[in-house]
Design a protein around this motif. Structure first.
Motif, PDB file in Angstrom:
ATOM      1  N   GLY A 100       0.787  -1.229   0.000  1.00 31.48           N
ATOM      2  CA  GLY A 100       0.000   0.000   0.000  1.00 31.48           C
ATOM      3  C   GLY A 100       0.818   1.276   0.000  1.00 31.48           C
ATOM      4  O   GLY A 100       0.245   2.368   0.051  1.00 31.48           O
ATOM      5  N   ALA A 101       2.135   1.180  -0.077  1.00 34.11           N
ATOM      6  CA  ALA A 101       2.967   2.384   0.000  1.00 34.11           C
ATOM      7  C   ALA A 101       2.835   3.259  -1.238  1.00 34.11           C
ATOM      8  O   ALA A 101       2.820   4.484  -1.149  1.00 34.11           O
ATOM      9  CB  ALA A 101       4.430   1.992   0.206  1.00 34.11           C
ATOM     10  N   GLY A 102       2.768   2.643  -2.429  1.00 37.88           N
ATOM     11  CA  GLY A 102       2.775   3.422  -3.646  1.00 37.88           C
ATOM     12  C   GLY A 102       4.168   3.943  -3.959  1.00 37.88           C
ATOM     13  O   GLY A 102       5.143   3.627  -3.278  1.00 37.88           O
ATOM     14  N   ALA A 135       7.405   6.315  -1.503  1.00 38.11           N
ATOM     15  CA  ALA A 135       8.567   5.912  -0.715  1.00 38.11           C
ATOM     16  C   ALA A 135       9.831   5.956  -1.557  1.00 38.11           C
ATOM     17  O   ALA A 135      10.883   6.440  -1.110  1.00 38.11           O
ATOM     18  CB  ALA A 135       8.347   4.512  -0.143  1.00 38.11           C
ATOM     19  N   ALA A 136       9.761   5.431  -2.787  1.00 43.04           N
ATOM     20  CA  ALA A 136      10.929   5.474  -3.667  1.00 43.04           C
ATOM     21  C   ALA A 136      11.308   6.905  -4.005  1.00 43.04           C
ATOM     22  O   ALA A 136      12.498   7.249  -4.064  1.00 43.04           O
ATOM     23  CB  ALA A 136      10.653   4.676  -4.944  1.00 43.04           C
ATOM     24  N   ALA A 137      10.306   7.752  -4.204  1.00 39.77           N
ATOM     25  CA  ALA A 137      10.585   9.147  -4.520  1.00 39.77           C
ATOM     26  C   ALA A 137      11.305   9.840  -3.368  1.00 39.77           C
ATOM     27  O   ALA A 137      12.255  10.603  -3.584  1.00 39.77           O
ATOM     28  CB  ALA A 137       9.282   9.873  -4.845  1.00 39.77           C
ATOM     29  N   LEU A 138      10.871   9.598  -2.152  1.00 48.16           N
ATOM     30  CA  LEU A 138      11.534  10.199  -0.993  1.00 48.16           C
ATOM     31  C   LEU A 138      12.971   9.703  -0.870  1.00 48.16           C
ATOM     32  O   LEU A 138      13.898  10.492  -0.642  1.00 48.16           O
ATOM     33  CB  LEU A 138      10.762   9.876   0.284  1.00 48.16           C
ATOM     34  N   GLU A 182       9.071  -3.779  -0.168  1.00 41.51           N
ATOM     35  CA  GLU A 182       8.532  -5.099  -0.471  1.00 41.51           C
ATOM     36  C   GLU A 182       8.107  -5.159  -1.935  1.00 41.51           C
ATOM     37  O   GLU A 182       7.763  -4.136  -2.538  1.00 41.51           O
ATOM     38  CB  GLU A 182       7.350  -5.393   0.455  1.00 41.51           C
ATOM     39  N   PRO A 183       8.118  -6.344  -2.540  1.00 41.26           N
ATOM     40  CA  PRO A 183       7.844  -6.457  -3.978  1.00 41.26           C
ATOM     41  C   PRO A 183       6.490  -5.903  -4.413  1.00 41.26           C
ATOM     42  O   PRO A 183       6.347  -5.492  -5.563  1.00 41.26           O
ATOM     43  CB  PRO A 183       7.933  -7.968  -4.231  1.00 41.26           C
ATOM     44  N   VAL A 184       5.492  -5.899  -3.526  1.00 42.69           N
ATOM     45  CA  VAL A 184       4.165  -5.406  -3.915  1.00 42.69           C
ATOM     46  C   VAL A 184       3.875  -4.047  -3.292  1.00 42.69           C
ATOM     47  O   VAL A 184       2.719  -3.642  -3.180  1.00 42.69           O
ATOM     48  CB  VAL A 184       3.063  -6.420  -3.531  1.00 42.69           C
ATOM     49  N   SER A 185       4.911  -3.315  -2.924  1.00 36.68           N
ATOM     50  CA  SER A 185       4.712  -2.018  -2.270  1.00 36.68           C
ATOM     51  C   SER A 185       4.386  -0.902  -3.243  1.00 36.68           C
ATOM     52  O   SER A 185       3.822   0.123  -2.855  1.00 36.68           O
ATOM     53  CB  SER A 185       5.971  -1.641  -1.482  1.00 36.68           C
ATOM     54  N   GLY A 186       4.760  -1.065  -4.517  1.00 38.04           N
ATOM     55  CA  GLY A 186       4.652   0.034  -5.467  1.00 38.04           C
ATOM     56  C   GLY A 186       5.906   0.876  -5.518  1.00 38.04           C
ATOM     57  O   GLY A 186       6.023   1.762  -6.363  1.00 38.04           O
ATOM     58  N   GLN A 241       4.830  -1.432 -10.502  1.00 36.49           N
ATOM     59  CA  GLN A 241       3.559  -1.790  -9.871  1.00 36.49           C
ATOM     60  C   GLN A 241       2.917  -2.964 -10.595  1.00 36.49           C
ATOM     61  O   GLN A 241       1.707  -3.127 -10.560  1.00 36.49           O
ATOM     62  CB  GLN A 241       2.620  -0.579  -9.874  1.00 36.49           C
ATOM     63  N   ALA A 242       3.714  -3.778 -11.252  1.00 41.09           N
ATOM     64  CA  ALA A 242       3.197  -4.890 -12.041  1.00 41.09           C
ATOM     65  C   ALA A 242       3.333  -6.227 -11.332  1.00 41.09           C
ATOM     66  O   ALA A 242       3.131  -7.262 -11.935  1.00 41.09           O
ATOM     67  CB  ALA A 242       3.902  -4.936 -13.395  1.00 41.09           C
TER      68      ALA A 242
END
Length: 681
Positions: free
Chosen positions: A274-276, A279-282, A293-297, A495-496
């Motif tokens: 559910g992070a979307g 988090a990566a942008a920050l 996590e692999p399904v975090s987005g 997100q795939a």
């Protein structure tokens, strides 16, 4: 443990004679208490891996022993006159004319989450047919509800009006109250309270530790020494989380200002379900390491740490601040970090529902954040930096750059060792599966099981990998997603990759993938990576009505004989061996070739990386099943070997220096203690 023993004692007193157990972690106290009861001759036990099967088996057992039912006249009668197999002479003597007062019955016990929901069909049948059935669902304690804890859902009243009796027993309940609840549940199920037999539901909450300290031979696991102080810290009167949402700058725009995070602290960004992409942008904006996590987005990008959970076990003790997006509950090393009272935690929660709060210092919950070095850049959709430069171009200070480099270098080295180990192993299979599903955007990993890494990786797009090539990848819970968590992240966040991480159950994975595939009108196949038990749980999803639209699914089954996840959990500890195999790993043998044939699916069995790669590259139309056989011990042994190889690398000597070999924080030594002397490769 005391409450579990007392509860079963009350149930036995009330007439429970058979218990069906489904494997799980949270219900471990019930398992150990049931094993003790069986040894005393009070109960007989059966194990089933599918909770739906377990529920109906327990119901059938109740019917088979001639459980009293109520007919239309209101008079109790017996269905069977002969005493069933498994009853003692004492029980046989009361089984005839006094059966209504004996109230003999069976029950089923499960772990928390969707496991409980899978009992609903059997509960409804028991209610409608007025058959006694005891349902015992293990649950997380109250403090782990509504804070985003893993595999935690509201189990109160889950079966609606179907049960004739229901009660939630809080964690820490005294023995007398637990025994009384068990007796009341059994009496209600037998119809002694309302005159109508039916299902009785006991929802009992357990805190860690979940394994007994006095079973067998007073064996005490090493990790228990740290459990008590952590529990006390969690229960201490700490400042509760507060919502801090700075108001709009002009009082009218409705846009909240982000909370600005200063540099100068060793910060780790965590991204869970559910992070979307925020988090990566920050992480990229600030120059901080990211464990996603692999399904975090947010899984991927230049700051994503490969094999992050293993790296956290080595250098996580240096973290000073966590910035948490979503619910990062996939691994124990990460939840230990979140629970560390020394570390400041900031939870980014844009709104809607309860926020994630497992840490004792989650005193700041914010709607959005920005990094001081880039002005007021809100880490969210439409991200821009204050000076107009791309966020990835914003430099961090030398200390933070060294901090980031430590995480990335060690993680890359660990990943290289993990996926290049002798085939088959879980991470190597996951690495091939995810690259087949999403062929572009992967790093070149020298020494991996790929084709030299060059022809299937590529640099990938500059932005988010949001679309699908083919049908993407759906990953099962338990071991499969943890295998994927150890492969090198993609070059950009994607997100795939999808999984059922809301309640983190292993059921419904194939059905979910089918719906995802059909809803997106995919032409290429959707890959599904899951374990053998997850496949068994949802094998009915392989059956498609002849008039319905067909799905293209390539199901990759990691076959380890069942329950491999428990090799890394507390029940695998020394001294607990008598119950480990039967009640936790629950070894099973599934003939997947015949299963595939029964449903008209194509079947392949691969024993090498080359065979698996060729099979994944050329999937047939329709549904196909690919079997890859693993040994249960390979996963943890592979992690231990990878950590040991990295530790021997002179580049990382300083990172491992000072780690206490007796500390349960460290997977390296904690895991080796579990493997040595019990199950050898």
């Amino acid at each position: 443990m005391a409450a579990a023993r007392a509860l079963l004692a009350g149930l036995v007193e009330g007439g429970l004679r058979h218990l069906v157990l489904a494997p799980g972690s949270r219900n471990a106290p019930l398992v150990y208490a049931a094993v003790e009861s069986e040894a005393r001759g009070e109960l007989t036990l059966t194990v089933r891996t599918d909770e739906r099967v377990a529920g109906f088996l327990a119901l059938g057992w109740s019917v088979g022993v001639g459980q009293a039912v109520q007919d239309g006249s209101g008079v109790f009668r017996l269905d069977d006159a002969d005493p069933p197999l498994g009853l003692s002479p004492r029980e046989t003597s009361v089984f005839g004319s006094a059966a209504s007062s004996a109230g003999l019955m069976a029950g089923v016990a499960t772990t928390s989450g969707t496991a409980v929901a899978n009992l609903h069909p059997a509960v409804v049948e028991a209610a409608e047919s007025r058959r006694a059935l005891i349902v015992i669902s293990a649950d997380r304690p109250a403090e782990l509800h509504q804070v985003g804890a893993n595999q935690t859902t509201d189990q109160r009243g889950l079966f609606g009006a179907a049960p004739v009796w229901y009660q939630t027993l809080p964690a820490g309940l005294d023995d007398q109250a637990a025994r009384a609840a068990g007796l009341a549940a059994a009496q209600a199920a037998a119809g002694k309270l309302s005159g109508v037999p039916g299902p009785a539901h006991i929802n009992i909450q357990f805190r860690e530790p979940l394994v007994p300290s006095d079973w067998p031979d007073q064996m005490i696991r090493a990790r228990r020494a740290e459990a008590a102080p952590r529990t006390r810290l969690r229960e201490a009167a700490l400042t509760p989380p507060t919502i801090r949402r700075p108001g709009p700058p002009d009082g009218s725009s409705g846009q909240f200002l982000p909370v600005v995070l200063e540099h100068g602290r060793l910060t780790l960004v965590l991204a869970g379900f559910g992070a979307g992409p925020a988090a990566a942008a920050l992480a990229e904006a600030a120059g901080w390491p990211l464990i996603a996590e692999p399904v975090s987005g947010s899984w991927g990008g230049p700051n994503a740490v490969p094999a992050g959970r293993l790296v956290a076990d080595v250098i996580g003790h240096r973290v000073e601040r966590l910035v948490i997006f979503g619910r990062p509950v996939l691994s124990r090393p990460i939840t230990r970090l979140i629970s560390d009272p020394r570390i400041e935690s900031i939870v980014v929660h844009p709104g809607g529902g309860a926020w994630f709060d497992l840490g004792p210092r989650s005193g700041l919950v914010v709607g959005s954040v920005a990094v001081a070095a880039v002005g007021a850049a809100d880490c969210g959709p439409g991200l821009t930096a204050g000076d107009g430069k791309p966020l990835a171009d914003q430099p961090g200070g030398p200390v933070e750059q060294a901090w980031l480099n430590d995480w990335l270098a060690l993680g890359s080295d660990l990943c290289r060792h993990l996926v290049s180990q002798p085939f088959p192993n879980g991470p190597a299979v996951a690495w091939l599966a995810v690259r087949a599903a999403l062929p572009q955007g992967w790093p070149d990993l020298a020494g991996s099981t790929g084709r030299g890494g060059a022809d299937r990786t590529g640099g990938g797009p500059a932005g988010m990998i949001a679309g699908r090539v083919g049908g993407g990848l759906v990953v099962g819970s338990s071991s499969a997603i943890r295998d994927l968590d150890l492969v090198p992240p993609p070059t950009r966040p994607n997100q795939a990759v999808a999984a059922l991480r809301g309640a983190a159950g292993i059921d419904g994975t194939i059905s979910f993938a089918t719906g995802l595939h059909l809803a997106n009108a995919e032409e290429g196949p959707t890959r599904v990576l899951l374990g053998d038990l997850a496949l068994a749980h949802d094998s009915g999803a392989l059956l498609l009505p002849t008039l319905e639209r067909k799905a293209n699914l390539q199901v990759i089954a990691l076959v380890d004989g069942g329950g491999g996840i428990f090799e890394s959990l507390e029940p695998s500890g020394p001294g607990l061996e008598p119950a480990f195999e039967r009640f936790f790993t629950t070894p099973v043998t599934i003939d997947l070739e015949h299963l595939a044939a029964a449903y008209g699916a194509s079947y392949y069995r691969t024993s090498s990386a080359e065979e698996l790669r060729a099979t994944l590259d050329s999937p047939p139309p329709g549904i196909s099943l690919v079997e890859v056989r693993l040994a249960r011990w390979q996963r943890q042994a592979g992690e231990l070997q990878a950590v040991e190889l990295s530790r021997q690398n002179p580049q990382f000597h300083s990172m491992f220096a000072g780690i206490d070999e007796d500390s349960p924080r460290t997977m390296l030594f904690d895991g080796s203690a579990r493997l040595n002397g019990r199950r050898t490769p």
